[in-house]
Design an enzyme around this catalytic site. Structure first.
Site, mmCIF file in Angstrom:
data_model
loop_
_atom_site.group_PDB
_atom_site.id
_atom_site.type_symbol
_atom_site.label_atom_id
_atom_site.label_comp_id
_atom_site.label_asym_id
_atom_site.label_seq_id
_atom_site.Cartn_x
_atom_site.Cartn_y
_atom_site.Cartn_z
ATOM 1 N N ARG A 194 43.510 -46.801 9.834
ATOM 2 C CA ARG A 194 42.098 -46.448 10.011
ATOM 3 C C ARG A 194 41.898 -45.452 11.155
ATOM 4 N NH1 ARG A 194 41.473 -52.042 8.793
ATOM 5 N NH2 ARG A 194 41.236 -52.603 11.001
ATOM 6 N N TYR B 250 56.214 -52.740 21.029
ATOM 7 C CA TYR B 250 55.088 -53.646 21.222
ATOM 8 C C TYR B 250 55.388 -54.965 20.491
ATOM 9 C CZ TYR B 250 52.583 -49.306 22.435
ATOM 10 O OH TYR B 250 52.198 -48.122 23.002
ATOM 11 N N THR C 54 47.684 -56.672 10.370
ATOM 12 C CA THR C 54 46.475 -56.191 11.049
ATOM 13 C C THR C 54 46.745 -54.875 11.776
ATOM 14 O OG1 THR C 54 45.587 -58.417 11.352
ATOM 15 C CG2 THR C 54 44.797 -56.724 12.860
ATOM 16 N N VAL D 109 60.412 -52.769 27.083
ATOM 17 C CA VAL D 109 61.104 -51.556 26.617
ATOM 18 C C VAL D 109 60.059 -50.562 26.108
ATOM 19 C CG1 VAL D 109 62.729 -50.609 24.938
ATOM 20 C CG2 VAL D 109 63.213 -52.797 26.045
ATOM 21 N N LYS E 125 16.721 -80.176 21.977
ATOM 22 C CA LYS E 125 17.723 -80.144 23.053
ATOM 23 C C LYS E 125 19.084 -80.263 22.385
ATOM 24 C CE LYS E 125 15.509 -83.461 25.273
ATOM 25 N NZ LYS E 125 15.059 -84.453 26.277
ATOM 26 N N ASN F 252 48.339 -68.581 6.097
ATOM 27 C CA ASN F 252 49.164 -69.679 6.639
ATOM 28 C C ASN F 252 48.406 -70.996 6.663
ATOM 29 O OD1 ASN F 252 50.374 -67.142 7.932
ATOM 30 N ND2 ASN F 252 51.875 -68.699 8.486
ATOM 31 N N CYS F 253 47.171 -70.921 7.141
ATOM 32 C CA CYS F 253 46.402 -72.144 7.363
ATOM 33 C C CYS F 253 45.987 -72.823 6.061
ATOM 34 C CB CYS F 253 45.174 -71.830 8.211
ATOM 35 S SG CYS F 253 45.584 -71.111 9.823
ATOM 36 N N TYR G 151 17.073 -73.827 16.683
ATOM 37 C CA TYR G 151 16.707 -75.207 16.362
ATOM 38 C C TYR G 151 15.824 -75.267 15.118
ATOM 39 C CZ TYR G 151 13.584 -79.245 16.318
ATOM 40 O OH TYR G 151 12.847 -80.328 15.925
ATOM 41 N N THR H 232 56.026 -54.407 25.438
ATOM 42 C CA THR H 232 57.171 -55.169 25.918
ATOM 43 C C THR H 232 57.797 -54.442 27.107
ATOM 44 O OG1 THR H 232 58.853 -54.066 24.573
ATOM 45 C CG2 THR H 232 57.598 -55.847 23.521
#
Length: 563
Positions: free
Chosen positions: A21, A279, A14, A275, A434, A41-42, A426, A273
């Site tokens: 970009r 990151y 990512t 340092v 409700k 992964n999932c 609804y 981080t």
């Protein structure tokens, strides 16, 4: 600007795409030690269970597709083996030919993720013992199943991976047993809500060995013997360790970065981080819990993706901030859906918060429209302030929709009573006029105004021994005859006004019905006639599920795993 990224998947991939970009001219290289730079992964357990049949469906991007679109160098089978902050270089090993080389950077992003927790048990490493974290792990398990056709499996651990894998192995026809140190599955849920997950697992033939400690493994008779502390061992054709994950932070530790919980990487809200110019994102970092503000480890894909984007923004001159992780998650449990957000009651109390809860069992949509199913909701809020802290929902249709509404409400800082004011969509096939979220708000608003006083499951022992209270079950005679709590007198709500003289005045009246609605109506009738009343939170349906589950667990624990 030259950016080196250690690790792909959620955070690293990512960040790489977002940097491109924002900066068309940045030189971006991702080093990934596995053969896959961006994968789902999932989805891994569902490939094992043949729900996903094409292995290419697991791969979201390839090195070639990433380069073609973003001109990002994706180096798979390359492992960063050391970081040198003083010279702003990393040492990289090509795992295919063993070559080691140096690479310099202007900005470094660490996205190493986490590795399956593997305690130093005897027998760890035998070929019938697996972990599930990467695509390679998935293919290894799938190949073993296709080749050896195992009939049984033991899963050590009852979290997300354990449950998803249990379901998929069961759907393949295997006998599946889950062993868990705690006496419940799915720690993000309170024990009372977890009981419904337990019931669904048992309903589909999953054996639950809860409250037992795994001590090791042995190869035996073409299978695996799972050794349990102070108890008989379990036998299976294969075993999967799903105890949890541990931040993979050896590189960060050796480079001198500040570490936190379980040696996770400490970052600020810009994901920096300790340092300069380094990151970190994803499962390897320590975050702030959005609700409590406490340091936490929350390994979920959503936060990792957001963190990668934030890093990219900041590297490219922006000022993006990570506000914290809320722990919103959802899981399929055979025919049911279980979801949670924020903190549960157990952890809220551990954090020193004074909390209350409402438990309700609304329909997924309008009762007159065919196909509606009951869901159970538990909403946690702070006493006095009525700050919304968390929610758990278990049911069928519409669970994910409601948990997302509640997650948004928590993030927006809404008061729990304000749930009643939300203007939600609804139509009879989708909801009720409700909505269940509104209903939770109505209940909490009633508590705030003193219109509703509750009693909870943990109060049962105390009130059942109290001679100075009156216990009334307002369900129908038929419902009462099918099961009730000893000591409760049955007066159906529709007969209450005519039979009110049967209820002794001057004593608190504790009420229960099937879901909590009729007993609330009964409480208003009695309060209007001068009684002090308390309504059971959750109703008899909830009580029965929790108590029966606890009895099964305790009986199994006492009798040596007689499930």
């Amino acid at each position: 600007m030259k950016v080196i990224i250690v690790g792909g998947v959620a955070g690293g991939a990512t960040a790489a795409a977002r940097i491109r970009r924002l900066d068309e001219h940045a030189e971006i290289t991702v080093f990934e030690r596995s053969g896959y730079i961006s994968y789902a992964n999932c989805g891994l357990p569902y490939y094992i269970g043949d729900v996903i049949t094409d292995p290419e469906e697991l791969t979201l991007q390839t090195p070639e597709s990433f380069f073609k679109r973003f001109r990002i160098n994706m180096k798979i089978h390359h492992e960063v083996i050391s970081i040198h902050p003083e010279s702003k270089t990393v040492s990289v090993k090509n795992l295919e030919n063993g070559e080691i080389f140096e690479e310099n950077y202007d900005k470094l992003i660490l996205s190493p993720g986490a590795k399956p927790t593997q305690p130093r048990f005897p027998g760890v490493g035998i070929d019938k013992l697996f972990t599930l974290r990467t695509v390679e792990d998935t293919f290894r398990i799938k190949e073993y199943i296709n080749k050896n056709h195992p009939k049984s499996a033991v899963l050590a651990g009852g979290g997300f991976i354990g449950l998803e894998l249990a379901e998929n192995l069961r759907e393949l026809g295997m006998d599946v047993t889950i062993v868990q140190l705690l006496k419940q599955l799915m720690n993000p849920f309170d024990p009372d809500m977890a009981s419904m997950i337990h019931n669904e697992m048992r309903k589909h033939g999953i054996k639950l060995v809860l409250g037992y400690t795994v001590e090791g493994f042995k190869e035996k008779d073409d299978g695996v013997e799972v050794l349990l502390k102070d108890n008989p061992s379990l036998q299976a054709d294969m075993v999967v360790l799903a105890i949890g994950v541990t931040p993979d932070t050896v590189l960060a530790k050796e480079a001198g970065l500040e570490l936190g919980i379980n040696e996770s990487i400490v970052v600020n809200d810009r994901m920096e981080t300790s340092v300069p110019d380094i990151y970190a994102a994803g499962d390897a970092v320590q975050v702030k819990h959005y609700v409590t503000g406490n340091d936490a480890l929350i390994s979920l894909a959503g936060p990792a993706n957001k963190q990668g984007r934030i890093i990219a923004d900041n590297i490219c001159g922006g000022d993006s901030r990570y506000l914290g992780s809320q722990g919103s998650s959802v899981i399929k449990v055979f025919d049911m859906t279980a979801a949670t957000t924020g903190i549960n009651e157990t952890n809220a109390k551990k954090s020193g918060l004074e909390v209350d809860t409402v438990i309700l069992s609304p329909m997924s949509h309008a009762g007159y429209y065919p196909g509606g199913k009951v869901m159970t909701m538990k909403v946690v809020f702070e006493k006095e302030s009525y700050r919304l802290l968390g929610a758990q929902i278990i049911g069928y249709e519409g669970v994910d929709k409601r948990i997302d509404v509640l997650a948004t409400a928590i993030h927006a800082g809404l008061n729990a009573t304000q749930l009643k004011d939300l203007d939600l969509a609804y139509a009879p096939p989708y909801s009720s006029a409700k909505d269940p979220v509104n209903m939770a708000g109505f209940m909490i608003d009633n508590i705030a105004k003193g219109t509703l006083k509750q009693w909870h499951l943990e109060d049962m022992d105390k009130i059942s021994k109290d001679k100075d209270v009156v216990l009334i079950d307002v369900r129908t005679v038929c419902e009462f005859s099918r099961g009730h709590i000893d000591g409760f007198k049955n007066i159906p709500v529709d007969e209450l006004r005519e039979r009110i003289s049967e209820i002794e005045k001057g004593k608190p009246v504790y009420l229960i019905c099937q879901s909590g609605l009729r007993s609330y109506i009964a409480s208003r009738i009695l309060e209007g006639n001068g009684y002090e009343t308390y309504n059971f939170s959750g109703g008899f349906r909830f009580y029965d599920a929790v108590v029966n589950d606890r009895a099964l667990i305790e009986r199994a624990y006492a009798c040596g795993m007689d499930y």
